[in-house]
Write a protein that holds these residues in place. Structure first.
Motif, PDB file in Angstrom:
ATOM      1  N   ALA A 261      37.921 -40.685  14.144  1.00  0.00           N
ATOM      2  CA  ALA A 261      38.944 -41.573  14.704  1.00  0.00           C
ATOM      3  C   ALA A 261      38.727 -43.033  14.337  1.00  0.00           C
ATOM      4  N   THR A 262      37.629 -43.359  13.672  1.00  0.00           N
ATOM      5  CA  THR A 262      37.284 -44.764  13.487  1.00  0.00           C
ATOM      6  C   THR A 262      37.705 -45.332  12.138  1.00  0.00           C
ATOM      7  N   ASP A 268      39.705 -36.087   7.304  1.00  0.00           N
ATOM      8  CA  ASP A 268      39.548 -35.440   5.999  1.00  0.00           C
ATOM      9  C   ASP A 268      38.158 -35.708   5.430  1.00  0.00           C
ATOM     10  N   TYR A 269      37.651 -36.926   5.651  1.00  0.00           N
ATOM     11  CA  TYR A 269      36.321 -37.276   5.158  1.00  0.00           C
ATOM     12  C   TYR A 269      35.252 -36.388   5.795  1.00  0.00           C
ATOM     13  N   VAL A 270      35.293 -36.264   7.112  1.00  0.00           N
ATOM     14  CA  VAL A 270      34.233 -35.506   7.775  1.00  0.00           C
ATOM     15  C   VAL A 270      34.366 -34.006   7.505  1.00  0.00           C
ATOM     16  N   ARG A 289      45.213 -34.813  12.512  1.00  0.00           N
ATOM     17  CA  ARG A 289      44.752 -36.009  11.813  1.00  0.00           C
ATOM     18  C   ARG A 289      45.008 -37.275  12.637  1.00  0.00           C
ATOM     19  N   ARG A 290      46.118 -37.313  13.339  1.00  0.00           N
ATOM     20  CA  ARG A 290      46.452 -38.503  14.120  1.00  0.00           C
ATOM     21  C   ARG A 290      45.606 -38.612  15.378  1.00  0.00           C
ATOM     22  N   LEU A 294      41.131 -35.897  20.409  1.00  0.00           N
ATOM     23  CA  LEU A 294      41.815 -34.967  21.309  1.00  0.00           C
ATOM     24  C   LEU A 294      41.659 -33.527  20.828  1.00  0.00           C
ATOM     25  N   TRP A 295      41.719 -33.335  19.508  1.00  0.00           N
ATOM     26  CA  TRP A 295      41.650 -32.000  18.942  1.00  0.00           C
ATOM     27  C   TRP A 295      40.223 -31.567  18.599  1.00  0.00           C
ATOM     28  N   SER A 296      39.234 -32.418  18.819  1.00  0.00           N
ATOM     29  CA  SER A 296      37.876 -32.095  18.372  1.00  0.00           C
ATOM     30  C   SER A 296      37.322 -30.803  18.968  1.00  0.00           C
TER      31      SER A 296
END
Length: 310
Positions: A261-262, A268-270, A289-290, A294-296
């Motif tokens: 989120a930062t 995508d990177y992680v 992605r947004r 929340l979706w973690s």
């Protein structure tokens, strides 16, 4: 071991750690200044570590810092970021800076100094005491008392790793054998590409003089190049390392997803990082992605089901 010998060992270990200093290139100082600008009046010091520490002049290497701050709330303000930084430290940020035609990239992790001290000495998971037993450099700290606290925390990390690893040995060992095994066990609790103890020993071999010095400080010598590591006081066991693997990889994955989120494109990177380390590829939706935090839990569950955490 009597009190005098313990004090002498502590003093010698602190001396070794305090000597691990360097004068980094100007681009590193510029990145540090940019981080301070992002978090004004909060940064107490930078602990510089990772592969770029070994290749200072290679601008293609991503810079890795732990940024020590005084307060999560004062650093992030009121809101979810301060809360997640406290619950799942550290908070990971990404920064790019172009200077004189050279692009420097940086991944930095925010943690309070107090939490850094606690986790280096007492945490069950090896994330901090495994990492900061390795060579790194303290930068950007003008307050000697802060520098002393950071050095003392790093010395505690070395002793913690030694005490958790020594019970795995029943005979003397060389520095590469001992510290290679120690880092191998620590790497296995995280999302790391190192897959065997040979790779960990190679990493130790790059700084063998340093590890020989640390070993000579902590352990009694046994012959020319071996140390009586099996006599070092410790409470570690293969079972404790197994529990760390069981718990550590899911926690590491949640931390990585939380960090998405930062920065733009962070999820995508992680996920590319997870795929590179585990071979597991996960497609995500635009909503995920947004709102990666929340979706973690959902993403973490899917990765676990597919075997991303070993």
């Amino acid at each position: 071991m009597n009190t005098d010998s313990v004090d002498a060992t502590d003093d010698a270990l602190l001396k070794l750690i305090r000597a691990e200093q360097l004068d980094p290139p100007e681009r590193v100082h510029a990145v540090m200044a940019a981080i301070r600008d992002r978090h004004p009046d909060r940064v107490l010091g930078f602990v510089y570590y990772g592969s770029s520490l070994r290749d200072l002049d290679d601008a293609e290497k991503m810079l890795d810092f732990y940024v020590l701050v005084d307060s999560y709330r004062a650093t992030h303000g009121w809101g979810w970021r301060a809360l997640t930084n406290r619950l799942i430290p550290p908070a990971v940020y990404y920064l790019e800076q172009e200077r004189d035609g050279v692009l420097s990239t940086c991944k930095y992790s925010i943690i309070t100094l107090r939490e850094f001290e606690r986790r280096c000495a007492h945490a069950f998971l090896s994330q901090l005491w495994g990492r900061f037993s390795q060579p790194c450099a303290l930068l950007g700290t003008s307050d000697p008392s802060i520098a002393d606290r950071i050095a003392t925390a790093r010395a505690a990390a070395v002793r913690k790793l030694a005490s958790e690893t020594a019970p795995l040995f029943d005979a003397p060992a060389t520095s590469p054998e001992f510290w290679g095994r120690a880092f191998y066990e620590s790497y296995r609790t995280e999302l790391r590409p190192e897959s065997d103890d040979g790779r960990a020993r190679e990493i130790v071999a790059r700084y063998q003089d340093r590890y020989d010095s640390v070993s000579a400080t902590l352990f009694d010598r046994h012959g020319t190049d071996q140390f009586a590591v099996q006599t070092y006081p410790g409470h570690g066991s293969a079972w404790r390392w197994f529990l760390r693997r069981l718990i550590g990889r899911p926690v590491a994955a949640l931390r990585v997803i939380n960090s998405a989120a930062t920065f733009d494109g962070g999820l995508d990177y992680v996920l590319r990082k997870v795929e590179r380390h585990s071979g597991v590829k996960l497609e995500v939706t635009e909503a995920q992605r947004r709102h990666p935090v929340l979706w973690s839990p959902v993403l973490g569950w899917k990765l676990w089901r597919r075997g991303a955490f070993g």
